[in-house]
Design an enzyme around this catalytic site. Structure first.
Site, PDB file in Angstrom:
ATOM      1  N   ASP A  70       0.844  -1.188   0.000  1.00 40.26           N
ATOM      2  CA  ASP A  70       0.000   0.000   0.000  1.00 40.26           C
ATOM      3  C   ASP A  70       0.884   1.244   0.000  1.00 40.26           C
ATOM      4  O   ASP A  70       1.615   1.488   0.970  1.00 40.26           O
ATOM      5  CB  ASP A  70      -0.900  -0.021   1.245  1.00 40.26           C
ATOM      6  CG  ASP A  70      -2.105   0.882   1.115  1.00 40.26           C
ATOM      7  OD1 ASP A  70      -2.122   1.718   0.203  1.00 40.26           O
ATOM      8  OD2 ASP A  70      -3.034   0.755   1.933  1.00 40.26           O
ATOM      9  N   ASP A  71       0.860   2.007  -1.094  1.00 37.06           N
ATOM     10  CA  ASP A  71       1.645   3.241  -1.226  1.00 37.06           C
ATOM     11  C   ASP A  71       3.150   2.986  -1.306  1.00 37.06           C
ATOM     12  O   ASP A  71       3.947   3.846  -0.920  1.00 37.06           O
ATOM     13  CB  ASP A  71       1.373   4.207  -0.064  1.00 37.06           C
ATOM     14  CG  ASP A  71      -0.035   4.770  -0.051  1.00 37.06           C
ATOM     15  OD1 ASP A  71      -0.820   4.440  -0.962  1.00 37.06           O
ATOM     16  OD2 ASP A  71      -0.352   5.529   0.884  1.00 37.06           O
ATOM     17  N   CYS A 106      -5.609   4.413  -3.893  1.00 34.28           N
ATOM     18  CA  CYS A 106      -5.808   2.985  -3.660  1.00 34.28           C
ATOM     19  C   CYS A 106      -7.126   2.397  -4.138  1.00 34.28           C
ATOM     20  O   CYS A 106      -7.136   1.462  -4.941  1.00 34.28           O
ATOM     21  CB  CYS A 106      -5.609   2.671  -2.188  1.00 34.28           C
ATOM     22  SG  CYS A 106      -6.399   3.828  -1.076  1.00 34.28           S
ATOM     23  N   LYS A 130      -6.331  -5.554   3.210  1.00 38.68           N
ATOM     24  CA  LYS A 130      -7.145  -4.379   2.877  1.00 38.68           C
ATOM     25  C   LYS A 130      -8.179  -4.684   1.797  1.00 38.68           C
ATOM     26  O   LYS A 130      -7.861  -5.258   0.758  1.00 38.68           O
ATOM     27  CB  LYS A 130      -6.214  -3.258   2.416  1.00 38.68           C
ATOM     28  CG  LYS A 130      -6.923  -1.942   2.105  1.00 38.68           C
ATOM     29  CD  LYS A 130      -5.902  -0.844   1.870  1.00 38.68           C
ATOM     30  CE  LYS A 130      -6.536   0.475   1.495  1.00 38.68           C
ATOM     31  NZ  LYS A 130      -5.539   1.559   1.379  1.00 38.68           N
ATOM     32  N   HIS A 152     -11.322  -2.040   1.073  1.00 37.96           N
ATOM     33  CA  HIS A 152     -11.499  -0.646   0.642  1.00 37.96           C
ATOM     34  C   HIS A 152     -12.334  -0.501  -0.632  1.00 37.96           C
ATOM     35  O   HIS A 152     -12.051   0.359  -1.472  1.00 37.96           O
ATOM     36  CB  HIS A 152     -10.122   0.025   0.457  1.00 37.96           C
ATOM     37  CG  HIS A 152     -10.207   1.531   0.571  1.00 37.96           C
ATOM     38  ND1 HIS A 152      -9.169   2.370   0.212  1.00 37.96           N
ATOM     39  CD2 HIS A 152     -11.220   2.343   1.004  1.00 37.96           C
ATOM     40  CE1 HIS A 152      -9.524   3.625   0.424  1.00 37.96           C
ATOM     41  NE2 HIS A 152     -10.762   3.636   0.905  1.00 37.96           N
ATOM     42  N   HIS A 212       1.702   2.240   4.185  1.00 37.77           N
ATOM     43  CA  HIS A 212       0.770   3.362   4.309  1.00 37.77           C
ATOM     44  C   HIS A 212       0.885   3.985   5.699  1.00 37.77           C
ATOM     45  O   HIS A 212       1.184   3.295   6.668  1.00 37.77           O
ATOM     46  CB  HIS A 212      -0.647   2.819   4.092  1.00 37.77           C
ATOM     47  CG  HIS A 212      -1.711   3.827   3.861  1.00 37.77           C
ATOM     48  ND1 HIS A 212      -2.164   4.681   4.848  1.00 37.77           N
ATOM     49  CD2 HIS A 212      -2.456   4.119   2.757  1.00 37.77           C
ATOM     50  CE1 HIS A 212      -3.135   5.432   4.360  1.00 37.77           C
ATOM     51  NE2 HIS A 212      -3.329   5.117   3.085  1.00 37.77           N
ATOM     52  N   ASP A 251      -0.311  -0.604  -5.011  1.00 36.78           N
ATOM     53  CA  ASP A 251      -1.587  -0.085  -5.524  1.00 36.78           C
ATOM     54  C   ASP A 251      -1.452   1.266  -6.203  1.00 36.78           C
ATOM     55  O   ASP A 251      -2.315   1.669  -6.979  1.00 36.78           O
ATOM     56  CB  ASP A 251      -2.642  -0.024  -4.412  1.00 36.78           C
ATOM     57  CG  ASP A 251      -2.235   0.858  -3.242  1.00 36.78           C
ATOM     58  OD1 ASP A 251      -1.047   1.241  -3.142  1.00 36.78           O
ATOM     59  OD2 ASP A 251      -3.102   1.172  -2.402  1.00 36.78           O
ATOM     60  N   ASN A 252      -0.386   1.981  -5.911  1.00 36.29           N
ATOM     61  CA  ASN A 252      -0.127   3.282  -6.543  1.00 36.29           C
ATOM     62  C   ASN A 252       1.300   3.680  -6.194  1.00 36.29           C
ATOM     63  O   ASN A 252       2.016   2.951  -5.509  1.00 36.29           O
ATOM     64  CB  ASN A 252      -1.135   4.355  -6.095  1.00 36.29           C
ATOM     65  CG  ASN A 252      -1.377   4.400  -4.598  1.00 36.29           C
ATOM     66  OD1 ASN A 252      -2.443   4.019  -4.122  1.00 36.29           O
ATOM     67  ND2 ASN A 252      -0.391   4.847  -3.843  1.00 36.29           N
ATOM     68  N   LYS A 260       1.997   9.840  -4.718  1.00 34.91           N
ATOM     69  CA  LYS A 260       0.600   9.426  -4.636  1.00 34.91           C
ATOM     70  C   LYS A 260      -0.318  10.628  -4.850  1.00 34.91           C
ATOM     71  O   LYS A 260      -0.035  11.732  -4.379  1.00 34.91           O
ATOM     72  CB  LYS A 260       0.351   8.804  -3.258  1.00 34.91           C
ATOM     73  CG  LYS A 260      -1.091   8.422  -2.962  1.00 34.91           C
ATOM     74  CD  LYS A 260      -1.212   7.906  -1.547  1.00 34.91           C
ATOM     75  CE  LYS A 260      -2.662   7.574  -1.197  1.00 34.91           C
ATOM     76  NZ  LYS A 260      -2.793   7.073   0.187  1.00 34.91           N
TER      77      LYS A 260
END
Length: 495
Positions: free
Chosen positions: A69-70, A109, A165, A167, A254, A317-318, A333
């Site tokens: 994540d991130d 995300c 996660k 989301h 994250h 995810d990004n 991001k």
């Protein structure tokens, strides 16, 4: 929602028992002749002969999809991070294929996760217009009736589990179990504290840790808990007859900025975004903790004799956030500069993929659905054709890169972008650019006046594509980094 229960070694529900019950119900489930032929056709004949595979009965691979994540493009040592090591994730590169031109479908995300799970541009669904999904009380989420990667694999005979996660919408209407997963252990929102597992701070915030559709309380650092469950799930699946699809979606790295030894920081922070916390050292500890859990997952596959025919994918995810390394790109991001979109992507599949391969094929998050379905001998739902491209031949045969046209929108700062071959058109507010992102990954040399025909072509292509998507939601949430929060974004205001 009152089904809160404390997990203990004595009281935990038996995941193995659930798996066993499902195996009894599906013991006689076999791939169809069409699925068998499709699975076999995905393999080059040289590999079939070399591995001694039987054309009559190919074995469908297990799939472990790991998403950070991130995580920034260069946040792994195999991508150049200089100040810490990620030896376990690096094993996926040395034992498989490393992609150097992988993109996220979005710079945040939940929009990327919408594209990943549907195999289609996120702008086709209202949930994908949220950048990211932010309101637990809202009525937006991934429609349960929409075909997804887990639902299609489940239909093909796979066991499906999400750890980590989600989301993509909240109960009672939306959730992993409503969208194709047999099992879920993790959190539903966009972020939680690593120790309290709450999406906020203070006593008033509720925990967001779930086992199936029941809230649970369990002490521990979240990356460790997710790794614990992943190892348990692999062991349980190993005793069954079906192939499995395990999505392991970490919250790391994250915010909030908390490593495994930072429980005191968890008690100190007054805002989960943690604008007054964090450091490169803390960030390193968060990534290293995730790397250790990936090592445990790989060890579990090896101990169960599953590694050879298991596809393991690692990606993000990004693009990266505050402490991430996005070199050689600019942007972070929430930005459509390369640093907000470019991500690491590693694939290990010992039975099919040559180890130590580096590939320059441009790919995007929504490519994984057609890729994994083809590897499993299945295909996307005909009523919902994928916007992505299968990478099976890239992985198994190392075919030369093919040119792609990819498109992005981001409501904050009126951002637009398109990649066509080596060229990228970019719009940020009223400023427009044309870059060759292969020769100029920093996006410095604006070619729009030097190559006006190429510029006009990309603009026209983007506008034609944009008319096929849902319009932006002017009332939807769109993440924007403000000058008051990040010093290097001076001048950026909420309006």
């Amino acid at each position: 929602m009152d089904a809160r229960r404390r997990i203990s070694s004595a009281g935990a529900p038996s995941f193995a028992r659930k798996i066993m019950d499902e195996e009894i119900m599906t013991r006689n489930l076999k791939p169809t002749r069409r699925q068998t032929l499709a699975s076999l056709a995905a393999l080059p004949m040289g590999l079939i002969a070399r591995r001694g595979l039987s054309a009559a009965a190919p074995t469908r691979p297990n799939i472990v999809f790991i998403m950070a994540d991130d995580l920034g493009y260069a946040d792994l040592s195999c991508y150049g991070r200089p100040d810490f090591k990620t030896p376990n994730i690096d094993r996926l590169a040395s034992g498989g294929m490393k992609f150097t031109q992988a993109y996220a479908n979005s710079a945040v995300c939940s929009a990327t996760r919408t594209a990943l799970i549907t195999g289609r541009y996120q702008y086709r669904l209202p949930v994908g217009l949220e950048e990211p999904l932010a309101d637990p009380k809202g009525q937006i989420g991934l429609p349960p009736e929409h075909p997804t990667l887990p639902s299609l694999l489940k239909k093909a005979g796979y066991g499906t589990t999400l750890i980590g996660k989600w989301h993509l919408g909240w109960l009672p209407k939306y959730g992993p179990l409503q969208s194709g997963y047999d099992h879920f252990y993790g959190f539903r929102g966009g972020a939680v504290d690593y120790f309290t597992h709450k999406p906020g701070v203070g006593a008033a915030a509720n925990e967001d840790l779930w086992d199936q559709d029941a809230l649970v309380h369990q002490a521990g650092y979240l990356s460790q808990l997710l790794g614990d469950r992943a190892v348990s799930v692999i062991r349980d699946y190993a005793g069954g007859a079906r192939p499995f699809f395990l999505s392991l979606h970490f919250n790391a790295p994250h915010w909030p900025w908390e490593g495994p030894e930072d429980e005191a920081e968890s008690k100190r922070i007054s805002n989960l975004r943690d604008y007054d916390g964090g450091s490169q050292r803390t960030y390193a500890g968060m990534v290293e903790a995730m790397d250790r859990q990936v090592g445990r997952v790989l060890a579990a596959l090896e101990a169960a004799h599953l590694a050879e025919n298991t596809i393991v994918i690692f990606t993000s995810d990004n693009g990266g956030e505050r402490f991430a390394d996005t070199w050689p790109f600019t942007g972070k991001k929430s930005e459509l500069l390369e640093g907000g979109l470019r991500i690491p992507a590693l694939v290990r599949w010992p039975a099919r993929v040559r180890p130590g391969t580096v590939h320059e094929q441009v790919l995007i998050s929504m490519d994984w659905l057609p890729t994994l379905l083809e590897a499993a001998g299945s295909a996307p739902d005909a009523a919902y054709p994928s916007d992505g491209m299968s990478l099976v031949r890239t992985l198994t045969e190392g075919v030369s890169p093919v040119s792609r046209k990819l498109y992005w929108r981001f409501h904050a700062n009126e951002q637009r972008a398109m990649r066509d071959g080596d060229l990228k058109w970019l719009k940020i507010r009223d400023n427009t650019f044309l870059f060759n992102v292969v020769e100029d990954p920093l996006e410095r040399a604006n070619l729009k006046d030097r190559e006006p025909e190429a510029y006009a072509r990309l603009v026209a292509d983007f506008e034609a594509w944009d008319r096929t998507m849902l319009p932006e939601n002017p009332k939807g949430y769109s993440e924007k980094v403000l000058g008051k929060d990040w010093a290097d974004h001076y001048g950026v205001t909420p309006d």
